[in-house]
Scaffold this active site. Structure first.
Site, PDB file in Angstrom:
ATOM      1  N   GLY A   1     -11.290  32.586  38.641  1.00 56.71           N
ATOM      2  CA  GLY A   1     -12.666  31.808  37.774  1.00 56.71           C
ATOM      3  C   GLY A   1     -12.845  32.148  36.537  1.00 56.71           C
ATOM      4  O   GLY A   1     -13.976  32.263  35.887  1.00 56.71           O
TER       5      GLY A   1
ATOM      6  N   ASN B   1      -1.001  28.706  43.316  1.00 60.24           N
ATOM      7  CA  ASN B   1      -2.181  28.041  44.100  1.00 60.24           C
ATOM      8  C   ASN B   1      -1.705  27.443  45.514  1.00 60.24           C
ATOM      9  O   ASN B   1      -0.801  26.879  45.595  1.00 60.24           O
ATOM     10  CB  ASN B   1      -2.651  26.828  43.138  1.00 60.24           C
TER      11      ASN B   1
ATOM     12  N   ARG C   1      -2.781  25.704  47.893  1.00 59.88           N
ATOM     13  CA  ARG C   1      -3.792  24.561  48.188  1.00 59.88           C
ATOM     14  C   ARG C   1      -3.374  23.326  47.642  1.00 59.88           C
ATOM     15  O   ARG C   1      -2.342  23.489  46.538  1.00 59.88           O
ATOM     16  CB  ARG C   1      -5.217  24.851  47.785  1.00 59.88           C
TER      17      ARG C   1
ATOM     18  N   GLU D   1       2.869  27.762  39.330  1.00 58.61           N
ATOM     19  CA  GLU D   1       2.481  27.673  37.813  1.00 58.61           C
ATOM     20  C   GLU D   1       3.372  28.465  36.656  1.00 58.61           C
ATOM     21  O   GLU D   1       3.337  29.816  36.940  1.00 58.61           O
ATOM     22  CB  GLU D   1       0.979  27.796  37.576  1.00 58.61           C
TER      23      GLU D   1
ATOM     24  N   ILE E   1       1.494  34.738  25.943  1.00 59.04           N
ATOM     25  CA  ILE E   1       2.491  33.533  25.688  1.00 59.04           C
ATOM     26  C   ILE E   1       1.506  32.353  25.452  1.00 59.04           C
ATOM     27  O   ILE E   1       1.212  31.648  26.157  1.00 59.04           O
ATOM     28  CB  ILE E   1       3.287  33.241  26.994  1.00 59.04           C
TER      29      ILE E   1
END
Length: 456
Positions: free
Chosen positions: A164, A289, A291, A275, A203
């Site tokens: 978050g 992630n 999920r 990711e 990056i």
């Protein structure tokens, strides 16, 4: 197969899970807050249980109330959707202790990949490229200064338990590092009860590339190709597409195999996403992630695989029905997130009653995932996303034209949305040519768009 599952979520993802379950012959239980009593997911599910007041901490994050609803309705499994409790390992453990199947990975895997320092270590072991940075936790400012000097500024300070946007600071010079390190560490400890920090090279700008993976309980792991999620505002994704125009077939196979290898290395089960950042022909692991993602429909379009159904079947113990070589990628898909917000007023939320509604439809390759209906009042307590428009074409140009048509047809009265902003975005020359990065929307498109609209 399960006879009944509970969906611990709301909005369009709850509707998506209900539809997938119905097609599998499974009954569903919706949970809702007092603010969501009239929400569409409560009307579509076979049963609905109120789990508390409007505030998310009292309802959709209320573990005891959700588990009580599952027990009372005799639900055999819980699908968490995304957000809320979807990556909460304590919730997963409680489900397991009660004999309720969590439709997602185990608590052990969730903790392993949720701890970013540990996830980085696991990826190095799996021979997946990682962003240059610290080997483990950075405990002091003095240690941070040494590492930052070695990898070169700018660097990113990150909380190991972060999420978050908390516990993250970009550091441009050694002079500002001490104060930013202390602030990020204190913020992380307050937010997560864990002040562990690590450092990575920045990056930027780059392409944000994520790879969808599926793993079953029998050791089978496949990837479903990549999605390009580089168009973001304040680290929130705005538009996603698959495949990415930034990588060719050779690099596509390489990054897909790296993601599959990463998931297999940690023994991952169910749907997940690896990711990466991609720059100058090289890709680097960023995070996992554990999920289903908001943007999963674009992958469903290009592969023909129903990811939510596969989640449910994997959780039940079924063997993946696909081998990697059987996955074919067809055409191009794009998703635009439609939010109840006003782009001309710094994207301020725009809750309210939907007076008139027309969702685009007609023709192949067009899908709208939404929980809206005419007369529904959008509450102000939750995320502002109210719909996802997803299109599929034989090629990227056809997909862009189809998205333009869909956005032109999209009509909602009573609340302000970002639909016109999305329409301007896909008409931008750099977007049409595919020449954009994680910096483009905030640093190029948005300033020009605001100047143009302010002059009207």
């Amino acid at each position: 197969m399960f006879s009944k599952i509970l969906i611990a979520n709301r909005g369009e993802i709850a509707i998506r899970v209900i539809r997938a379950a119905r097609e599998l012959g499974i009954k569903t239980v919706a949970v809702y807050s007092q603010a969501d009593k009239e929400a569409l997911h409560t009307q579509m599910a076979d049963e609905a249980v109120c789990i508390g007041p409007a505030k998310a901490t009292d309802s959709y994050l209320n573990v005891n109330n959700i588990l009580s609803a599952a027990i009372a309705t005799k639900a055999e499994a819980i699908h968490p959707g995304f957000g809320f409790l979807s990556e909460n390992s304590k919730f997963v453990t409680m489900c397991e202790e009660l004999g309720i199947k969590f439709i997602g990975p185990s608590a052990e895997i969730m903790d392993k990949m949720g701890d970013k320092i540990n996830a980085r270590k696991e990826m190095i072991e799996a021979k997946v490229p990682v962003i240059p940075g610290s080997d483990g936790e950075v405990e002091t400012v003095e240690e941070a200064l040494v590492i930052a000097e070695e990898i070169g500024y700018p660097v990113m300070l990150k909380a190991s338990a972060g999420g978050g946007g908390k516990g993250i600071r970009k550091v441009k010079t050694k002079e500002e590092l001490p104060s930013l390190f202390t602030n990020a560490q204190q913020e992380a400890k307050a937010a997560f009860g864990n002040g562990a920090m690590y450092i990575e090279k920045v990056i930027y700008p780059a392409r944000h590339i994520e790879v969808q993976i599926l793993g079953d309980q029998h050791g089978n792991v496949i990837h479903l190709g990549e999605r390009d999620c580089s168009l973001q505002r304040n680290n929130q994704k705005v538009l996603e597409e698959s495949p990415s125009v930034a990588i060719g077939s050779t690099k596509r196979a390489e990054i897909g195999e790296a993601a599959r290898r990463a998931a297999a290395h940690v023994g991952y089960e169910n749907a997940g996403t690896i990711e990466f950042l991609y720059k100058d022909g090289e890709f680097y692991f960023m995070e996992m992630n554990t999920r289903v993602q908001v943007e999963h429909p674009v992958t469903e379009y290009v592969t023909g695989v129903d990811i939510v159904k596969e989640q449910i079947k994997i959780a039940y113990g079924d063997v993946l029905p696909y081998k990697q070589e059987e996955i074919e990628f067809r055409g191009h898909a794009i998703e635009c997130r439609i939010n109840a917000e006003n782009p001309q007023f710094n994207f301020a939320p725009s809750p309210g009653k939907i007076e008139e509604l027309f969702l685009p439809s007609g023709g192949p390759g067009l899908r709208v995932d939404s929980a809206m209906y005419q007369g529904y009042t959008i509450p102000h307590f939750y995320d502002s996303m109210i719909a996802k428009i997803i299109v599929h074409g034989e090629n990227r140009f056809e997909a862009l034209m189809k998205m333009q048509r869909a956005l032109l047809e999209f009509e909602v009265e009573g609340v302000v949305t970002n639909a016109e902003f999305q329409l301007d975005l896909i008409a931008d020359q750099s977007i049409i040519s595919g020449d954009y990065s994680t910096a483009y929307l905030m640093e190029n498109f948005l300033p020009n768009w605001q100047e143009k609209n302010n002059s009207k």
